[in-house]
Design a protein around this motif. Structure first.
Motif, mmCIF file in Angstrom:
data_model
loop_
_atom_site.group_PDB
_atom_site.id
_atom_site.type_symbol
_atom_site.label_atom_id
_atom_site.label_comp_id
_atom_site.label_asym_id
_atom_site.label_seq_id
_atom_site.Cartn_x
_atom_site.Cartn_y
_atom_site.Cartn_z
ATOM 1 N N CYS A 150 -5.051 0.548 6.004
ATOM 2 C CA CYS A 150 -5.638 1.467 6.571
ATOM 3 C C CYS A 150 -7.431 1.764 5.781
ATOM 4 O O CYS A 150 -7.430 2.986 5.363
ATOM 5 C CB CYS A 150 -4.926 2.622 5.971
ATOM 6 N N CYS B 75 0.627 -0.863 -0.083
ATOM 7 C CA CYS B 75 0.301 0.431 -0.336
ATOM 8 C C CYS B 75 0.494 1.378 0.422
ATOM 9 O O CYS B 75 2.010 1.157 1.289
ATOM 10 C CB CYS B 75 -0.835 -0.085 1.478
ATOM 11 N N CYS C 65 -6.349 -1.923 0.484
ATOM 12 C CA CYS C 65 -5.675 -1.928 1.772
ATOM 13 C C CYS C 65 -6.522 -2.659 2.519
ATOM 14 O O CYS C 65 -7.719 -1.389 3.439
ATOM 15 C CB CYS C 65 -5.185 -0.272 2.014
ATOM 16 N N CYS D 223 0.449 2.936 3.417
ATOM 17 C CA CYS D 223 0.548 2.932 5.164
ATOM 18 C C CYS D 223 1.713 1.482 4.849
ATOM 19 O O CYS D 223 2.210 1.144 5.808
ATOM 20 C CB CYS D 223 -0.743 2.290 6.200
HETATM 21 ZN ZN LIG Z 1 -3.086 1.070 3.643
#
Ligand SMILES: [Zn+2]
Length: 106
Positions: free
Chosen positions: A26, A4, A23, A7
């Motif tokens: 997050c 990702c 994701c 994050c």
């Molecule tokens: Zn993420």
């Protein structure tokens, strides 16, 4: 698994319809295009996916002329696409992504 960009989590689900990743950490969506061989291309993703399937899932060695016919692009485009995929296959992260994509239709 792709990482990702927000994050750096690698826990994600692939959303085939939109060719994006969700994701699970997050809760954002990100494109699989970023940092991949498909970034900055005008060729539709479905054609890339078709090509990846041809190159990864079959033992047949396709010429760029055959590929052009199958995925319906001109021969020069097919040539460039094949080159990109072959370069991408040398990169472990990209190779993983491509085999992931190639396995979705099975
Ligand atoms: Zn993420």
């Amino acid at each position: 698994m792709p990482r990702c960009p927000y994050c750096t989590s690698i826990k994600s689900s692939f959303l085939k319809e939109s060719a994006r990743h969700h994701c699970n950490t997050c809760n954002t969506h990100y494109s699989v295009m970023v940092g991949t061989p498909f970034h900055h291309t005008h060729v539709g993703l479905e054609k890339w996916f078709l090509l990846i399937n041809l190159l990864i899932n079959t033992d047949t060695q396709y010429s760029s002329r055959q590929v052009a016919k199958i995925i319906n692009v001109n021969k020069n485009t097919a040539c460039r696409m094949i080159k990109r995929i072959n370069v991408a296959l040398l990169n472990m992260d990209h190779r993983k992504l491509l085999s992931e994509i190639a396995s979705y239709d099975r």
